[in-house]
Write a protein that holds these residues in place. Structure first.
Motif, short mmCIF file in Angstrom:
data_model
loop_
_atom_site.label_atom_id
_atom_site.label_comp_id
_atom_site.label_asym_id
_atom_site.label_seq_id
_atom_site.Cartn_x
_atom_site.Cartn_y
_atom_site.Cartn_z
N GLN A 85 -2.22 0.23 -11.76
CA GLN A 85 -1.92 -1.13 -11.73
C GLN A 85 -2.05 -1.57 -10.34
O GLN A 85 -1.67 -0.86 -9.34
N TRP A 86 -2.74 -2.56 -9.73
CA TRP A 86 -2.49 -3.23 -8.65
C TRP A 86 -1.06 -3.87 -8.31
O TRP A 86 -0.70 -4.60 -9.20
N VAL A 87 -0.53 -3.60 -7.25
CA VAL A 87 0.75 -4.08 -6.55
C VAL A 87 0.41 -5.15 -5.40
O VAL A 87 -0.10 -4.31 -4.52
N SER A 88 0.62 -6.18 -5.47
CA SER A 88 0.20 -7.09 -4.38
C SER A 88 1.22 -6.87 -3.14
O SER A 88 2.66 -6.88 -3.67
N ASN A 89 1.01 -7.02 -1.89
CA ASN A 89 2.16 -7.11 -0.96
C ASN A 89 2.24 -8.56 -0.47
O ASN A 89 1.47 -9.11 0.53
N GLY A 90 2.87 -9.44 -1.01
CA GLY A 90 3.33 -10.75 -0.67
C GLY A 90 3.78 -10.59 1.09
O GLY A 90 3.48 -11.97 1.80
N ARG A 91 4.62 -10.12 1.36
CA ARG A 91 4.82 -9.88 2.59
C ARG A 91 3.66 -9.91 3.85
O ARG A 91 3.66 -10.68 4.59
N LEU A 92 2.81 -9.01 3.54
CA LEU A 92 1.60 -8.59 4.41
C LEU A 92 0.63 -9.99 4.20
O LEU A 92 0.16 -10.39 5.19
N ASP A 93 0.47 -10.40 2.98
CA ASP A 93 -0.09 -11.69 2.68
C ASP A 93 0.19 -12.78 3.59
O ASP A 93 -0.64 -13.51 4.24
N ALA A 94 1.67 -12.95 3.57
CA ALA A 94 2.10 -14.11 4.46
C ALA A 94 2.27 -14.08 5.81
O ALA A 94 1.79 -14.88 6.36
#
Length: 183
Positions: A85-94
């Motif tokens: 599954q894909w795990v998003s990286n919210g900190r990197l996106d921010a």
């Protein structure tokens, strides 16, 4: 050792620029005027006179639209229960969104070496690698700010123009003189 030589050369050029600007100030305050020069490769208007033809570095001050990253960051994870599954990286996106917003803020942009011709009508700028002269007329000039080895020209209709280099202090004094004598 090389950087010391370069620093000494820059200091000498800066001192020469300050001395030239001071000499021009004294000359103009004593009733002198700017001396016309030849500006090859620039077609002047019928009543336009060139007073300087120098090399400077130039930049413009403006902001841009924010160009947000289009893809989300993350990674694929092999989970024992849920599978791959894909795990998003919210900190990197921010962080990437913040970097995009910071890059869009007003700042000095389009840094380039340029040939600058000061005329009775305005500043004519030929950026390195370009064949087209950019006109910046004195009639549209709203302010001249002298800095240590630079001059910032503010205009009513376009982004401010930064001219830097050994000729900049001299140009600032000459431009102010042309503004005052045309008023």
């Amino acid at each position: 050792m090389w950087s010391r030589r370069r620093d000494r050369a820059e200091d000498a050029a800066r001192a020469d620029a300050v001395q030239a600007a001071s000499a021009l100030t004294g000359h103009l305050q004593g009733g002198g005027s700017l001396v016309p020069v030849q500006a090859g490769g620039l077609a002047l208007a019928a009543d336009e006179i060139a007073f300087a033809d120098v090399a400077c570095s130039a930049a413009r001050f403006y902001g841009t639209e924010v160009d947000y990253p289009t893809s989300a960051s993350g990674y694929l994870q092999d989970h024992p229960t849920f599978g791959r599954q894909w795990v998003s990286n919210g900190r990197l996106d921010a962080r990437r969104r913040q970097e995009a917003e910071d890059a869009a803020l007003p700042q000095w942009r389009d840094h380039t070496a340029a040939r600058v011709v000061l005329t009775s009508i305005g500043v004519r700028l030929l950026p390195a690698g370009s064949r087209d002269w950019l006109p910046f007329d004195h009639a549209l000039l709203t302010g001249v700010t002298d800095e240590e080895s630079a001059v910032v020209l503010s205009y009513a209709v376009c982004a401010p123009l930064l001219l830097a280099g050994p000729a900049a202090p001299w140009l600032g004094i000459a431009i102010n003189h042309l503004r005052q004598s045309s008023s």
